[in-house]
Design a protein around this motif. Structure first.
Motif, PDB file in Angstrom:
ATOM      1  N   SER A   2      26.737  56.535  31.818  1.00  0.00           N
ATOM      2  CA  SER A   2      28.094  56.590  32.358  1.00  0.00           C
ATOM      3  C   SER A   2      28.325  55.428  33.319  1.00  0.00           C
ATOM      4  CB  SER A   2      28.333  57.922  33.054  1.00  0.00           C
ATOM      5  OG  SER A   2      27.495  58.032  34.186  1.00  0.00           O
ATOM      6  N   LEU A   3      29.576  55.096  33.483  1.00  0.00           N
ATOM      7  CA  LEU A   3      29.961  53.997  34.368  1.00  0.00           C
ATOM      8  C   LEU A   3      29.783  54.389  35.830  1.00  0.00           C
ATOM      9  CD1 LEU A   3      33.378  53.019  32.748  1.00  0.00           C
ATOM     10  CD2 LEU A   3      31.232  51.777  32.541  1.00  0.00           C
ATOM     11  N   THR A   4      29.361  53.447  36.622  1.00  0.00           N
ATOM     12  CA  THR A   4      29.362  53.682  38.059  1.00  0.00           C
ATOM     13  C   THR A   4      30.807  53.632  38.535  1.00  0.00           C
ATOM     14  OG1 THR A   4      29.210  51.354  38.663  1.00  0.00           O
ATOM     15  CG2 THR A   4      27.118  52.555  38.321  1.00  0.00           C
ATOM     16  N   GLU A   5      31.051  54.178  39.693  1.00  0.00           N
ATOM     17  CA  GLU A   5      32.408  54.166  40.239  1.00  0.00           C
ATOM     18  C   GLU A   5      32.912  52.734  40.418  1.00  0.00           C
ATOM     19  OE1 GLU A   5      34.759  55.579  44.271  1.00  0.00           O
ATOM     20  OE2 GLU A   5      32.886  56.570  43.738  1.00  0.00           O
ATOM     21  N   ALA A   6      32.060  51.869  40.955  1.00  0.00           N
ATOM     22  CA  ALA A   6      32.473  50.477  41.187  1.00  0.00           C
ATOM     23  C   ALA A   6      32.777  49.768  39.870  1.00  0.00           C
ATOM     24  CB  ALA A   6      31.383  49.735  41.949  1.00  0.00           C
ATOM     25  N   ARG A   7      31.913  49.941  38.876  1.00  0.00           N
ATOM     26  CA  ARG A   7      32.131  49.308  37.556  1.00  0.00           C
ATOM     27  C   ARG A   7      33.418  49.831  36.939  1.00  0.00           C
ATOM     28  NH1 ARG A   7      32.014  45.625  33.851  1.00  0.00           N
ATOM     29  NH2 ARG A   7      31.240  46.152  31.793  1.00  0.00           N
ATOM     30  N   PHE A   8      33.644  51.122  37.014  1.00  0.00           N
ATOM     31  CA  PHE A   8      34.862  51.713  36.478  1.00  0.00           C
ATOM     32  C   PHE A   8      36.101  51.076  37.108  1.00  0.00           C
ATOM     33  CE2 PHE A   8      38.213  54.915  37.208  1.00  0.00           C
ATOM     34  CZ  PHE A   8      38.645  55.076  35.894  1.00  0.00           C
ATOM     35  N   HIS A   9      36.130  50.985  38.426  1.00  0.00           N
ATOM     36  CA  HIS A   9      37.294  50.403  39.102  1.00  0.00           C
ATOM     37  C   HIS A   9      37.476  48.935  38.730  1.00  0.00           C
ATOM     38  CE1 HIS A   9      38.652  53.803  41.408  1.00  0.00           C
ATOM     39  NE2 HIS A   9      37.412  54.047  41.790  1.00  0.00           N
ATOM     40  N   ASP A  10      36.382  48.199  38.625  1.00  0.00           N
ATOM     41  CA  ASP A  10      36.472  46.795  38.208  1.00  0.00           C
ATOM     42  C   ASP A  10      37.072  46.675  36.810  1.00  0.00           C
ATOM     43  OD1 ASP A  10      35.363  45.944  40.606  1.00  0.00           O
ATOM     44  OD2 ASP A  10      33.362  45.585  39.759  1.00  0.00           O
ATOM     45  N   LEU A  11      36.641  47.532  35.891  1.00  0.00           N
ATOM     46  CA  LEU A  11      37.150  47.496  34.522  1.00  0.00           C
ATOM     47  C   LEU A  11      38.633  47.836  34.452  1.00  0.00           C
ATOM     48  CD1 LEU A  11      34.148  49.181  32.719  1.00  0.00           C
ATOM     49  CD2 LEU A  11      34.934  46.825  32.376  1.00  0.00           C
ATOM     50  N   VAL A  12      39.046  48.861  35.190  1.00  0.00           N
ATOM     51  CA  VAL A  12      40.461  49.233  35.184  1.00  0.00           C
ATOM     52  C   VAL A  12      41.298  48.128  35.823  1.00  0.00           C
ATOM     53  CG1 VAL A  12      42.202  50.862  36.027  1.00  0.00           C
ATOM     54  CG2 VAL A  12      40.046  51.712  35.114  1.00  0.00           C
ATOM     55  N   ASP A  13      40.821  47.574  36.937  1.00  0.00           N
ATOM     56  CA  ASP A  13      41.548  46.472  37.580  1.00  0.00           C
ATOM     57  C   ASP A  13      41.704  45.295  36.627  1.00  0.00           C
ATOM     58  OD1 ASP A  13      41.706  47.955  39.931  1.00  0.00           O
ATOM     59  OD2 ASP A  13      40.072  46.868  40.923  1.00  0.00           O
ATOM     60  N   GLU A  14      40.635  44.948  35.941  1.00  0.00           N
ATOM     61  CA  GLU A  14      40.672  43.831  34.985  1.00  0.00           C
ATOM     62  C   GLU A  14      41.641  44.120  33.842  1.00  0.00           C
ATOM     63  OE1 GLU A  14      37.645  42.122  31.659  1.00  0.00           O
ATOM     64  OE2 GLU A  14      36.807  42.457  33.655  1.00  0.00           O
TER      65      GLU A  14
END
Length: 110
Positions: A2-14
């Motif tokens: 599963s995605l880490t919280e930080a990775r998830f936010h980076d992906l959504v922002d991108e």
């Protein structure tokens, strides 16, 4: 995995930045609003697409005229895929944007 919280936010922002760029470079008369992590695209005919992050589920949600869709990020192909149909976000957006605005867009990067 599963995605880490930080990775998830980076992906959504991108993803939201890519969407802003694609829509912003178009000739359509539309409004873009990004507020509190929610991207709203309003078309001239008043229909809209709403992209929001669902942190607890690590999903990107899309609300459209035809319904709501939930996307999981697939690390293998680096794309968001619908959790019920496996349709890629970019593929679905081509169809939904044409249905709602009549315009043809390319979302190859999504």
């Amino acid at each position: 995995m599963s995605l880490t919280e930080a990775r998830f936010h980076d992906l959504v922002d991108e993803t939201q930045k890519q969407l802003e760029d694609i829509f912003g470079e178009s000739d359509l008369d539309l409004d873009l609003e990004l507020s509190a992590g929610v991207l709203t695209v309003r078309f001239e005919n008043k229909s809209q697409l709403i992209f929001s992050r669902q942190e607890s589920l690590r999903q990107l949600w899309l609300a459209a005229k035809s319904g709501g869709f939930h996307f999981d990020y697939n690390e293998k192909n680096s794309r968001w895929a619908c959790d019920t149909s496996d349709e890629l976000l970019g593929e679905m957006l081509v169809r939904l944007v044409e249905e709602q605005s009549g315009a043809k867009f390319e979302f190859e990067e999504l």
